[in-house]
Design a protein around this motif. Sequence first.
Motif, short mmCIF file in Angstrom:
data_model
loop_
_atom_site.label_atom_id
_atom_site.label_comp_id
_atom_site.label_asym_id
_atom_site.label_seq_id
_atom_site.Cartn_x
_atom_site.Cartn_y
_atom_site.Cartn_z
N ALA A 15 -9.52 -16.40 76.49
CA ALA A 15 -10.63 -16.99 75.71
C ALA A 15 -10.48 -18.50 75.64
O ALA A 15 -11.46 -19.25 75.74
CB ALA A 15 -10.65 -16.39 74.31
N ARG A 16 -9.25 -18.94 75.48
CA ARG A 16 -9.00 -20.39 75.41
C ARG A 16 -9.43 -21.06 76.72
O ARG A 16 -10.02 -22.15 76.71
CB ARG A 16 -7.52 -20.63 75.13
CG ARG A 16 -7.07 -22.07 75.19
CD ARG A 16 -7.66 -22.90 74.05
NE ARG A 16 -8.25 -24.11 74.54
CZ ARG A 16 -8.65 -25.12 73.77
NH1 ARG A 16 -8.53 -25.05 72.46
NH2 ARG A 16 -9.20 -26.18 74.27
N PHE A 17 -9.15 -20.40 77.83
CA PHE A 17 -9.51 -21.02 79.10
C PHE A 17 -11.03 -21.09 79.26
O PHE A 17 -11.55 -22.05 79.84
CB PHE A 17 -8.89 -20.24 80.27
CG PHE A 17 -8.98 -20.99 81.58
CD1 PHE A 17 -8.28 -22.17 81.75
CD2 PHE A 17 -9.77 -20.54 82.61
CE1 PHE A 17 -8.37 -22.88 82.95
CE2 PHE A 17 -9.86 -21.24 83.81
CZ PHE A 17 -9.16 -22.41 83.97
N VAL A 19 -13.05 -21.65 76.90
CA VAL A 19 -13.40 -22.85 76.13
C VAL A 19 -13.14 -24.10 76.96
O VAL A 19 -13.96 -25.02 77.02
CB VAL A 19 -12.58 -22.90 74.82
CG1 VAL A 19 -12.79 -24.22 74.09
CG2 VAL A 19 -12.94 -21.74 73.92
N ASP A 20 -11.99 -24.11 77.62
CA ASP A 20 -11.63 -25.27 78.45
C ASP A 20 -12.63 -25.46 79.58
O ASP A 20 -13.01 -26.59 79.91
CB ASP A 20 -10.22 -25.10 79.02
CG ASP A 20 -9.16 -25.08 77.94
OD1 ASP A 20 -9.34 -25.78 76.93
OD2 ASP A 20 -8.16 -24.36 78.09
N VAL A 21 -13.03 -24.35 80.18
CA VAL A 21 -13.99 -24.44 81.29
C VAL A 21 -15.33 -24.96 80.79
O VAL A 21 -15.96 -25.80 81.43
CB VAL A 21 -14.15 -23.06 81.97
CG1 VAL A 21 -15.30 -23.08 82.97
CG2 VAL A 21 -12.87 -22.66 82.67
N ARG A 23 -15.83 -26.80 78.22
CA ARG A 23 -15.64 -28.22 77.91
C ARG A 23 -15.71 -29.05 79.20
O ARG A 23 -16.36 -30.10 79.27
CB ARG A 23 -14.28 -28.40 77.23
CG ARG A 23 -13.90 -29.80 76.86
CD ARG A 23 -14.70 -30.27 75.69
NE ARG A 23 -15.58 -31.35 76.08
CZ ARG A 23 -16.43 -31.94 75.26
NH1 ARG A 23 -16.54 -31.56 74.02
NH2 ARG A 23 -17.20 -32.91 75.68
#
Lengths: 337, 175
Positions: A15-17, A19-21, A23
């Motif tokens: 899930a964090r990735f 978000v990074d993508v 962003r």
Amino acid sequence: MSHPYERELVEDLAARFQVDVERARIDLDQSPAIEHRRKEPRISKPISGLALLAILLAGAFGGKLLLGPGSSVDPTSPAIASGMTSEPRSTIAARTNAPAESVRLADGLPTKIDNVTVLRGEVALAAIRRSAQGDHLLIGGWLVGATPMSCPILRADEWWNPCRAVALRESPFNGPIMFMYRGDNPVPTPMAPAGQTGAIVFSVHTHDASCPTGNPCEALPVIDTVLWFGGFVPVPSSSGEAPVQGLTQEEAVEKARTYATAKSSGAVELLSATAAAYGWIRASGNEVSADHWVWAIVFSGRFSSPDCVNSACTAHPTIMIILDYADGRLIVEEIPA
Amino acid sequence: MAGTLRLSLGIWRHVAESQAHQVTVLKAMISSLRPELLAFARYLMASDDDANDVVQQTMEIALRRHSELRDRAKLKSWLFAIETREATRWRRRIRSFVRLDTVVRDISATGPPLDRSVAIRIAVEALPRRTRQAIVLHYMVGLTVSDTARALRVSENTVKTQLRIGLHKLREDLT
């Protein structure tokens, strides 16, 4: 990997990735000069030479080696206009803040993108049902933050599970939920944070070749790409005034008490009675549109779950009865409240 | 003779057009993965400019060597393998330079609960480089263990060890 905490951690990492993508996508969209080389004089001569060599090499490949979203991709391609292509739809890049002349908005969603109609709600569902192999549709809607269903822990590659699908509503808090599947070649999509939503347009196809047998593959929309994204906004906090005519609180409570009493194995007691737009009562429900006014009445008692089939079921202490504000018909009951 | 020549030219043109079309499609597919490449690069590089440079370099290499990609289904792992190697090269190249742009990008949080999401990013960035690469490629980008091993040019067992160590460290940091 059997430890529950590790499973949770792995899910959080994925899930964090996302978000990074997301962003990164926003940053790339907001910096049209993607081919920026650093302005600071910190590259040495040898590296400058390498960069020059790379540029010269790139020139041999048509001169356009820097493929930023929106720069390498032609969203006005005939393939989109005709809605038919045999090539992967990843040939279209996501766009945000699209030029006004090519995108006309209605309720925050584009009505057309480059003369192709953006379908939404029931119209979109009907078009999906009618679609044939090779058709590509533009489907618009508002991203739903919380998944409106109970989802098990999934493997990272279970893209055909509805829990991995992107949920869309017809309006920021209204309308039935549609699910856009990710298929076997998932493209990154924005994830709505809690309390926020965002208008989005997908290019989708049906009849996906990798759709597992046993599914209604001809009617499962699979995302080709994100065509347009309007950014996240808070879910609207007002749903207007209550209808002029409708049940009074006393009438609603009496009507609801009848249902509650029938469901309880003991005495029932009124806990609360609230008149509000349905979306505020059950954010994830889709029995009626979210701006439909209802009475939500909660009683205490001893209530068995609707799926309980034997007497060994645990009795729940509360029930919520939701009635139509205008005519008092039962919309849904929820145990426990 | 003239007819044969015309036919050959026709076939040649058809093949050339088909190849050009394939390259166009591949370019678009590579382009669509740019956000993921940038997100990954930001875990590998100390600054955003470095991350952008690595992504750019990766895409240049991918376009130059597109004929080496036999199976398009492997495009993603192929790209991330290139990017991993480029990140290593880039770090070596810039090691001897004085940095003028040391601003590390602030990743604004959207998505999962703020504290947890930010904590995860910080914890991942604190991992040793090789462990971090394995964790990000496998658990975040979604490459298989075998593709991760190929990208990092190590054995699958080494990747599994790095993943085990990484998860253990993350668990310690996040609890």
